[in-house]
Motif scaffolding. Structure first.
Motif, PDB file in Angstrom:
ATOM      1  N   GLN A   1       0.016   0.147  -7.449  1.00  0.00           N
ATOM      2  CA  GLN A   1      -0.018   0.316  -8.883  1.00  0.00           C
ATOM      3  C   GLN A   1       0.125  -1.369  -9.373  1.00  0.00           C
ATOM      4  O   GLN A   1      -0.572  -1.584 -10.134  1.00  0.00           O
ATOM      5  CB  GLN A   1       1.117   0.914  -9.388  1.00  0.00           C
TER       6      GLN A   1
ATOM      7  N   VAL B   1      -3.437  -2.684  -8.615  1.00  0.00           N
ATOM      8  CA  VAL B   1      -4.254  -2.377  -9.769  1.00  0.00           C
ATOM      9  C   VAL B   1      -4.078  -3.283 -10.893  1.00  0.00           C
ATOM     10  O   VAL B   1      -4.990  -3.435 -11.651  1.00  0.00           O
ATOM     11  CB  VAL B   1      -3.966  -0.722  -9.916  1.00  0.00           C
TER      12      VAL B   1
ATOM     13  N   CYS C   1      -6.740   0.860  -1.393  1.00  0.00           N
ATOM     14  CA  CYS C   1      -6.928  -0.351  -2.448  1.00  0.00           C
ATOM     15  C   CYS C   1      -8.320  -1.315  -2.209  1.00  0.00           C
ATOM     16  O   CYS C   1      -8.618  -1.857  -3.219  1.00  0.00           O
ATOM     17  CB  CYS C   1      -5.658  -1.173  -2.453  1.00  0.00           C
TER      18      CYS C   1
ATOM     19  N   TYR D   1     -10.882   0.411  -3.963  1.00  0.00           N
ATOM     20  CA  TYR D   1     -10.880   0.304  -5.142  1.00  0.00           C
ATOM     21  C   TYR D   1     -11.262  -1.172  -5.771  1.00  0.00           C
ATOM     22  O   TYR D   1     -12.045  -1.119  -6.886  1.00  0.00           O
ATOM     23  CB  TYR D   1      -9.104   0.469  -5.735  1.00  0.00           C
TER      24      TYR D   1
END
Length: 81
Positions: free
Chosen positions: A12, A15, A44, A47
């Motif tokens: 988190q 991000v 990640c 991402y």
């Protein structure tokens, strides 16, 4: 920018910091933790690569490429944000 107080970043936190990372705006200590997390977290990494791809593709759009209805809808969302 979000402050990171733990030694290891959570997904988190990564991000929340990805925009600053892609802009080259992370402090060296946070950058080291960010890159350490990327080296250990396949989700990640995916991402961040998706964000890079999105930025690259959207960077090729011009205002003429966007339908007026879509433009108005996006502007309304940002106004309400």
């Amino acid at each position: 920018m979000a402050e990171v107080t733990q030694y290891e970043l959570s997904c988190q936190e990564l991000v929340e910091l990805v925009t600053a990372y892609l802009d080259g705006a992370l402090k060296p200590s946070v950058l080291a933790r960010f890159e350490q997390h990327l080296s250990e977290c396949p989700g990640c990494r995916t991402y961040v690569e998706q964000m890079r791809t999105t930025i690259r593709l959207l960077g090729t759009l011009t205002e003429a490429d966007i339908e007026p209805e879509a433009s108005n809808a996006l502007l309304a969302v940002f106004r309400d944000w």
